[in-house]
Design a protein around this motif. Structure first.
Motif, PDB file in Angstrom:
ATOM      1  N   ARG A  10      83.167 -75.905  65.160  1.00 39.94           N
ATOM      2  CA  ARG A  10      83.297 -76.063  66.602  1.00 39.94           C
ATOM      3  C   ARG A  10      82.087 -75.405  67.248  1.00 39.94           C
ATOM      4  O   ARG A  10      81.675 -74.314  66.863  1.00 39.94           O
ATOM      5  N   PRO A  78      84.656 -76.294  74.236  1.00 41.68           N
ATOM      6  CA  PRO A  78      84.358 -76.417  72.802  1.00 41.68           C
ATOM      7  C   PRO A  78      84.263 -77.877  72.370  1.00 41.68           C
ATOM      8  O   PRO A  78      84.971 -78.740  72.886  1.00 41.68           O
ATOM      9  N   ASP A  80      84.245 -80.202  68.825  1.00 41.74           N
ATOM     10  CA  ASP A  80      84.491 -80.239  67.385  1.00 41.74           C
ATOM     11  C   ASP A  80      83.589 -81.267  66.724  1.00 41.74           C
ATOM     12  O   ASP A  80      83.524 -82.425  67.165  1.00 41.74           O
ATOM     13  N   ASN A  96      84.742 -84.590  68.345  1.00 40.74           N
ATOM     14  CA  ASN A  96      86.087 -84.592  68.931  1.00 40.74           C
ATOM     15  C   ASN A  96      86.924 -85.769  68.405  1.00 40.74           C
ATOM     16  O   ASN A  96      87.524 -86.511  69.171  1.00 40.74           O
TER      17      ASN A  96
END
Length: 136
Positions: A10, A78, A80, A96
């Motif tokens: 992340r 954040p 991912d 994400n």
């Protein structure tokens, strides 16, 4: 000595202009130059000018590449990032949980993995967490 099968992390950006991602390469290479033969570079990044986030990926420097905007604001949320490769050497790079870059790759470039952040001459701050990997 084993090839990488999955890599995930992340990214938490803390500045307006930033780049963060990973480079996969053969055992004899280092992280620099970022784009090189026998490597895969994939990263997300924010621009100060438009406040948006984009993604870029390169196989063997420039042989195959992508550059595209994502529908995310550069607001410090954040992000991912996930990489996975199957037994037929077909990879997917996801942001994400959405696939952004996929292709076939030479398995020789799966020997080393680097997490990288840079600012192209701008001051930047990027934090990484939730780092995980799996070997073949």
């Amino acid at each position: 000595g084993d090839n990488i099968k999955q890599l995930s992390f992340r990214v938490k950006p803390k500045s307006g202009y930033w780049r963060a991602g990973f480079k996969l390469c053969d055992a004899n290479q280092s992280d620099l130059p970022l784009r090189s033969q026998d490597s895969l570079l994939f990263h997300v990044g924010g621009q100060q000018s438009d406040g948006c986030i984009g993604v870029a990926g390169y196989i063997n420097g420039y042989e195959k590449e992508i550059r595209k905007p994502l529908n995310y604001k550069n607001d410090g949320a954040p992000i991912d990032v996930h990489f996975e490769i199957n037994d037929k050497n077909w990879f997917k790079c996801m942001v994400n949980n959405s696939t952004q870059f996929e292709d076939r790759v030479n398995p020789n470039i799966l020997k080393k993995a680097f997490l990288l952040a840079w600012g192209d001459g701008f001051n930047y701050e990027v934090n990484f967490d939730n780092i995980g990997y799996q070997k073949r």
